[in-house]
Design a protein around this motif. Structure first.
Motif, PDB file in Angstrom:
ATOM      1  N   ALA A 128      37.851  36.471  41.999  1.00 57.74           N
ATOM      2  CA  ALA A 128      38.159  37.281  40.812  1.00 57.74           C
ATOM      3  C   ALA A 128      36.903  37.669  40.046  1.00 57.74           C
ATOM      4  O   ALA A 128      36.765  38.821  39.628  1.00 57.74           O
ATOM      5  N   ASP A 131      34.949  40.412  41.774  1.00 57.61           N
ATOM      6  CA  ASP A 131      35.705  41.646  42.031  1.00 57.61           C
ATOM      7  C   ASP A 131      34.808  42.856  41.790  1.00 57.61           C
ATOM      8  O   ASP A 131      34.128  42.934  40.759  1.00 57.61           O
ATOM      9  N   ASP A 133      35.694  45.675  40.927  1.00 60.57           N
ATOM     10  CA  ASP A 133      36.189  46.281  39.689  1.00 60.57           C
ATOM     11  C   ASP A 133      35.683  45.395  38.557  1.00 60.57           C
ATOM     12  O   ASP A 133      36.250  44.344  38.271  1.00 60.57           O
ATOM     13  N   ARG A 134      34.593  45.807  37.924  1.00 62.06           N
ATOM     14  CA  ARG A 134      33.929  44.958  36.935  1.00 62.06           C
ATOM     15  C   ARG A 134      34.810  44.678  35.728  1.00 62.06           C
ATOM     16  O   ARG A 134      34.694  43.629  35.099  1.00 62.06           O
ATOM     17  N   ALA A 136      38.094  44.189  35.890  1.00 62.41           N
ATOM     18  CA  ALA A 136      38.979  43.113  36.360  1.00 62.41           C
ATOM     19  C   ALA A 136      38.227  41.790  36.391  1.00 62.41           C
ATOM     20  O   ALA A 136      38.756  40.746  35.985  1.00 62.41           O
ATOM     21  N   LYS A 138      35.675  40.955  34.560  1.00 62.41           N
ATOM     22  CA  LYS A 138      35.443  40.526  33.177  1.00 62.41           C
ATOM     23  C   LYS A 138      36.695  39.891  32.584  1.00 62.41           C
ATOM     24  O   LYS A 138      36.601  38.853  31.911  1.00 62.41           O
ATOM     25  N   ARG A 139      37.854  40.453  32.842  1.00 59.76           N
ATOM     26  CA  ARG A 139      39.096  39.868  32.331  1.00 59.76           C
ATOM     27  C   ARG A 139      39.315  38.467  32.908  1.00 59.76           C
ATOM     28  O   ARG A 139      39.678  37.533  32.194  1.00 59.76           O
ATOM     29  N   ALA A 140      39.077  38.320  34.203  1.00 56.17           N
ATOM     30  CA  ALA A 140      39.234  37.009  34.845  1.00 56.17           C
ATOM     31  C   ALA A 140      38.222  36.012  34.277  1.00 56.17           C
ATOM     32  O   ALA A 140      38.563  34.855  33.995  1.00 56.17           O
ATOM     33  N   GLU A 156      44.641  35.229  38.052  1.00 55.14           N
ATOM     34  CA  GLU A 156      45.111  36.414  38.781  1.00 55.14           C
ATOM     35  C   GLU A 156      45.799  37.410  37.852  1.00 55.14           C
ATOM     36  O   GLU A 156      45.622  38.625  38.004  1.00 55.14           O
ATOM     37  N   ARG A 159      43.091  39.195  35.975  1.00 52.05           N
ATOM     38  CA  ARG A 159      42.414  40.116  36.896  1.00 52.05           C
ATOM     39  C   ARG A 159      43.198  41.415  37.042  1.00 52.05           C
ATOM     40  O   ARG A 159      42.629  42.495  37.043  1.00 52.05           O
ATOM     41  N   ARG A 160      44.526  41.284  37.137  1.00 56.11           N
ATOM     42  CA  ARG A 160      45.377  42.478  37.276  1.00 56.11           C
ATOM     43  C   ARG A 160      45.449  43.271  35.966  1.00 56.11           C
ATOM     44  O   ARG A 160      45.742  44.452  35.984  1.00 56.11           O
ATOM     45  N   GLY A 161      45.191  42.597  34.868  1.00 54.09           N
ATOM     46  CA  GLY A 161      45.248  43.290  33.576  1.00 54.09           C
ATOM     47  C   GLY A 161      46.608  43.206  33.013  1.00 54.09           C
ATOM     48  O   GLY A 161      47.146  43.800  32.206  1.00 54.09           O
TER      49      GLY A 161
END
Length: 161
Positions: A128, A131, A133-134, A136, A138-140, A156, A159-161
């Motif tokens: 995660a 990823d 997708d920076r 995603a 960052k959220r993880a 997870e 990561r998906r938002g």
């Protein structure tokens, strides 16, 4: 067990190297207690016949436990990082360490009762935060920063938002 490796991690204990080695061997796969060496004479932290060193492996890594006395303590500058495959393995290892006199810390870190630091790191967390997708990632990462033991489902979801 003969010490075969040219490079062995030496971990300092205050008379409890054998107890620690036995705990690691019982807790982690591919771990074992090897040769126990007793002191051939008195030394600053012990006497003739006391356990001086214990050879052991932790998840295939050669270690030597040295009963060197109280002069030096473990700290977070050294840790074992354990990559776990799922939440059940993460929970089992975390509980084994913390519930056996250990201590929780942040972001998947904990200490065993001997003060040795462990990072119980699910592979899902590593994926995660790497990823491509920076946002995603960052959220993880931000979700992880709020945790003690890592919760894979929460990582997870973040990561998906």
């Amino acid at each position: 067990m003969d010490m075969v490796s040219k490079n062995t991690i030496c971990l300092w204990y205050d008379g409890t190297a054998l107890d620690a080695a036995k705990f690691y061997a019982e807790t982690f796969p591919d771990s074992a207690v090897g040769t126990v060496c007793r002191a051939p004479g008195d030394y600053p932290a012990g006497e003739l016949g006391d356990i001086l060193t214990v050879e052991f492996t932790v998840m295939g890594i050669s270690c030597l436990g040295l009963n060197g006395g109280p002069a030096f303590k473990h700290n977070e500058a050294f840790s074992f990082q354990v990559a776990t495959d799922d939440q059940a393995e993460t929970d089992r290892l975390w509980r084994a360490i913390v519930d056996n006199g250990g201590q929780e810390s942040a972001c998947g870190w904990c200490k065993d009762k001997w003060g040795l630091s462990w990072q119980i790191t699910p592979r899902a967390l590593t994926a995660a935060i790497a990823d491509p997708d920076r946002a995603a990632a960052k959220r993880a990462f931000e979700a992880m920063m709020q945790m003690r033991k890592i919760d894979i489902a929460a990582i997870e979801a973040a990561r998906r938002g």
